[in-house]
Design a protein around this motif. Structure first.
Motif, short mmCIF file in Angstrom:
data_model
loop_
_atom_site.label_atom_id
_atom_site.label_comp_id
_atom_site.label_asym_id
_atom_site.label_seq_id
_atom_site.Cartn_x
_atom_site.Cartn_y
_atom_site.Cartn_z
N ILE A 24 3.93 9.37 7.55
CA ILE A 24 5.28 9.90 7.75
C ILE A 24 6.20 9.51 6.60
O ILE A 24 6.94 10.34 6.06
N ALA A 25 6.16 8.23 6.21
CA ALA A 25 7.02 7.78 5.12
C ALA A 25 6.64 8.45 3.80
O ALA A 25 7.51 8.85 3.01
N TYR A 26 5.33 8.57 3.55
CA TYR A 26 4.85 9.27 2.34
C TYR A 26 5.35 10.71 2.34
O TYR A 26 5.82 11.21 1.32
N PHE A 63 0.83 -1.20 0.00
CA PHE A 63 0.00 0.00 0.00
C PHE A 63 0.87 1.25 0.00
O PHE A 63 0.59 2.22 -0.73
N LEU A 64 1.94 1.26 0.81
CA LEU A 64 2.85 2.40 0.84
C LEU A 64 3.57 2.56 -0.50
O LEU A 64 3.73 3.68 -0.99
N PHE A 65 3.97 1.45 -1.10
CA PHE A 65 4.58 1.48 -2.43
C PHE A 65 3.65 2.14 -3.44
O PHE A 65 4.06 3.00 -4.23
N MET A 66 2.37 1.77 -3.40
CA MET A 66 1.41 2.33 -4.36
C MET A 66 1.13 3.81 -4.10
O MET A 66 0.87 4.57 -5.03
N ALA A 67 1.19 4.21 -2.83
CA ALA A 67 1.08 5.64 -2.53
C ALA A 67 2.20 6.40 -3.21
O ALA A 67 2.01 7.52 -3.72
N GLY A 68 3.39 5.80 -3.25
CA GLY A 68 4.51 6.40 -3.96
C GLY A 68 4.31 6.42 -5.46
O GLY A 68 4.62 7.42 -6.12
N VAL A 69 3.78 5.33 -6.01
CA VAL A 69 3.55 5.27 -7.46
C VAL A 69 2.64 6.41 -7.91
O VAL A 69 2.83 6.99 -8.98
N SER A 70 1.66 6.74 -7.09
CA SER A 70 0.70 7.78 -7.47
C SER A 70 1.29 9.19 -7.42
O SER A 70 0.73 10.12 -8.02
N THR A 71 2.42 9.36 -6.73
CA THR A 71 2.99 10.70 -6.55
C THR A 71 3.29 11.42 -7.87
O THR A 71 2.89 12.57 -8.05
N PRO A 72 4.00 10.80 -8.83
CA PRO A 72 4.25 11.52 -10.09
C PRO A 72 2.98 11.85 -10.87
O PRO A 72 2.97 12.77 -11.69
N PHE A 73 1.89 11.11 -10.61
CA PHE A 73 0.63 11.38 -11.30
C PHE A 73 -0.20 12.44 -10.59
O PHE A 73 -1.15 12.96 -11.15
N SER A 74 0.14 12.75 -9.35
CA SER A 74 -0.60 13.76 -8.59
C SER A 74 0.28 14.97 -8.30
O SER A 74 0.09 16.04 -8.90
N VAL A 75 1.25 14.80 -7.43
CA VAL A 75 2.16 15.89 -7.11
C VAL A 75 2.94 16.32 -8.35
O VAL A 75 3.10 17.52 -8.63
N ILE A 85 12.21 4.82 9.23
CA ILE A 85 13.30 5.30 8.36
C ILE A 85 13.39 4.47 7.08
O ILE A 85 13.34 5.03 5.97
N PRO A 86 13.51 3.14 7.14
CA PRO A 86 13.58 2.37 5.89
C PRO A 86 12.26 2.35 5.13
O PRO A 86 12.25 2.10 3.92
N ALA A 87 11.14 2.61 5.83
CA ALA A 87 9.85 2.66 5.14
C ALA A 87 9.80 3.82 4.15
O ALA A 87 9.05 3.78 3.16
N ILE A 88 10.60 4.86 4.40
CA ILE A 88 10.69 5.97 3.44
C ILE A 88 11.21 5.43 2.10
O ILE A 88 10.76 5.86 1.03
N SER A 89 12.12 4.46 2.16
CA SER A 89 12.63 3.86 0.92
C SER A 89 11.54 3.10 0.18
O SER A 89 11.53 3.07 -1.05
N THR A 90 10.63 2.49 0.92
CA THR A 90 9.50 1.81 0.27
C THR A 90 8.67 2.82 -0.52
O THR A 90 8.28 2.57 -1.66
N GLY A 91 8.42 3.98 0.08
CA GLY A 91 7.69 5.04 -0.63
C GLY A 91 8.48 5.57 -1.81
O GLY A 91 7.92 5.82 -2.89
N LEU A 92 9.80 5.72 -1.65
CA LEU A 92 10.64 6.21 -2.75
C LEU A 92 10.65 5.23 -3.92
O LEU A 92 10.66 5.64 -5.08
N LEU A 93 10.66 3.94 -3.61
CA LEU A 93 10.63 2.95 -4.69
C LEU A 93 9.35 3.09 -5.50
O LEU A 93 9.36 2.99 -6.73
N GLY A 94 8.23 3.34 -4.82
CA GLY A 94 6.99 3.57 -5.52
C GLY A 94 7.06 4.82 -6.39
O GLY A 94 6.59 4.82 -7.54
N ILE A 95 7.66 5.89 -5.87
CA ILE A 95 7.80 7.13 -6.65
C ILE A 95 8.65 6.89 -7.89
O ILE A 95 8.29 7.32 -9.00
#
Length: 383
Positions: free
Chosen positions: A141-143, A75-87, A226-236
């Motif tokens: 926080i990670a997002y 779910f966190l990964f997918m929140a990252g994937v959506s970032t380039p399409f939203s932000v 801290i490492p969960a931020i990387s999960t979000g970054l991978l999605g981005i």
């Protein structure tokens, strides 16, 4: 960064059908599918396949990996994937980074607040009885930090951040520990991350000490975010790839799949020194769930967006479009009462042990019909 990357992007839909469907597939398991397969296993105890599935729908006690461990990081990964399409889209439209920074921080804080509500309800409690860490809090926080990195750095720097956070977290836990334990201790009592959490976090942690004392460890603790931020970054980084026009859809699919396999191999190697562990969100865990997430994203993207087979995924898309709503709904809606109200006769007719299976199916059906109604009315809980 948006200006330098804009030339590599094409006019893409603001929402990927495959992304909503994969999000729905993810939420499907925690909105009732897990209970369905557990009840099926109890109804047919001799089935080896159902036992394997039931085991995979429970978290390991500490080290190791089961399918159920994938739901949260996916779910966190997918929140990252959506970032380039939203932000990213807002950047392309001319919004400033400062404007979007406020939006990102606001969304992160709202998720933290929703996590507090999910944990503790709406009633006031003494501070000692409040659990502050939460699933939505970690996502928030990670997002937030992953999006800040996205806003103020280029793609190569985002990759560097991804690896720096993983390697830095590994080194921290490898050469530190709780007082009285040897450096690199990764037990629930002895690891440095849990020690920091129980030292600085107010309220109570999720897991008590073996002797009954409270506040030993929390699987959604602050330090292991801290490492969960990387999960979000991978999605981005995955979302950036999906927006690029200099790659064909087949190339995007292949790139996600290849990187996914590489990450899984690296995770299994790293596991020998830094065990795969969701409780600590270890770096090897990030690579493993990141690799599986990439493989699932490539599969859903290829079947749905490349080949155009969308109808089968509508069931999941309805869930995925209102994922936060269905996650929070259990805090305010007694879904089991609705099943007893409408289908109690059916559950009783099925008898024991199949009544539990029928109950789980009806629970899933009612939740999905509720989400379908919201979908038709175009009512979506967005943060």
């Amino acid at each position: 960064m948006a200006q330098t990357q804009a030339d590599d992007f094409q006019q893409t839909p603001t929402r990927l059908y495959s992304l909503d469907a994969l999000r729905g597939f993810d939420m499907f398991w925690i909105m009732g599918a897990d209970a369905l397969f557990q009840s099926l296993h109890e109804a047919v105890p001799g089935s080896g396949i159902l036992k394997v599935i039931a085991d995979q729908l429970e978290h390991p006690l500490w080290n190791g990996f089961h399918f159920y461990d994938l739901i949260f990081p996916l779910f966190l990964f997918m929140a990252g994937v959506s970032t380039p399409f939203s932000v990213g889209r807002e950047l392309e439209k001319g919004k400033t980074r400062s404007q979007l920074l406020l939006r990102v921080i606001k969304r992160g804080l709202i998720l933290v607040i929703l996590g507090l509500i999910a944990n503790n309800g709406l009633q006031l409690k003494p501070l000692a009885d409040i659990r502050f860490p939460s699933v939505l809090g970690r996502i928030g926080i990670a997002y937030m930090f992953a999006n800040i990195i996205y806003l103020y750095s280029k793609e190569v720097a985002q990759m560097a951040w991804f690896w720096a956070l993983l390697i830095g977290y590994w080194l921290l836990l490898k050469f530190t520990s709780a007082p009285g334990f040897h450096p690199g201790d990764l037990t629930p009592e002895g690891n440095f991350a849990s020690y920091i959490d129980r030292t600085i976090l107010p309220g109570h942690l999720y897991v008590p000490f073996p002797d009954g004392r409270p506040n030993m460890h929390d699987p959604e603790g602050l330090f292991s975010t801290i490492p969960a931020i990387s999960t979000g970054l991978l999605g981005i980084l995955t979302g950036i790839t999906l927006k690029k026009h200099n790659l064909t859809q087949i190339q995007k699919t292949g790139r996600m799949a290849i990187v996914g396999v590489i990450f899984i191999i690296l995770a299994l190697i790293w596991n020998f020194d830094f065990p795969i562990n969701k409780n600590l969100w270890t770096s090897s865990f990030v690579l493993l769930v990141g690799g599986i997430s990439l493989l699932l994203m490539s599969l859903f993207y290829y079947v749905i967006d490349v080949l155009g087979h969308q109808k089968w995924a509508f069931f999941f898309r309805v869930i995925g479009m209102n994922s936060i709503l269905i996650y929070m709904s259990g805090k305010f809606i007694r879904w089991e009462y609705t099943v007893n109200g409408f289908f109690k006769w059916l559950v009783q007719w099925a008898g024991d042990p199949w009544g539990a299976v029928v109950f789980a199916i009806c629970l899933l059906l009612i939740k999905w019909l509720f989400l379908h109604f919201m979908y038709k009315k175009k009512v979506f809980l967005r943060v």
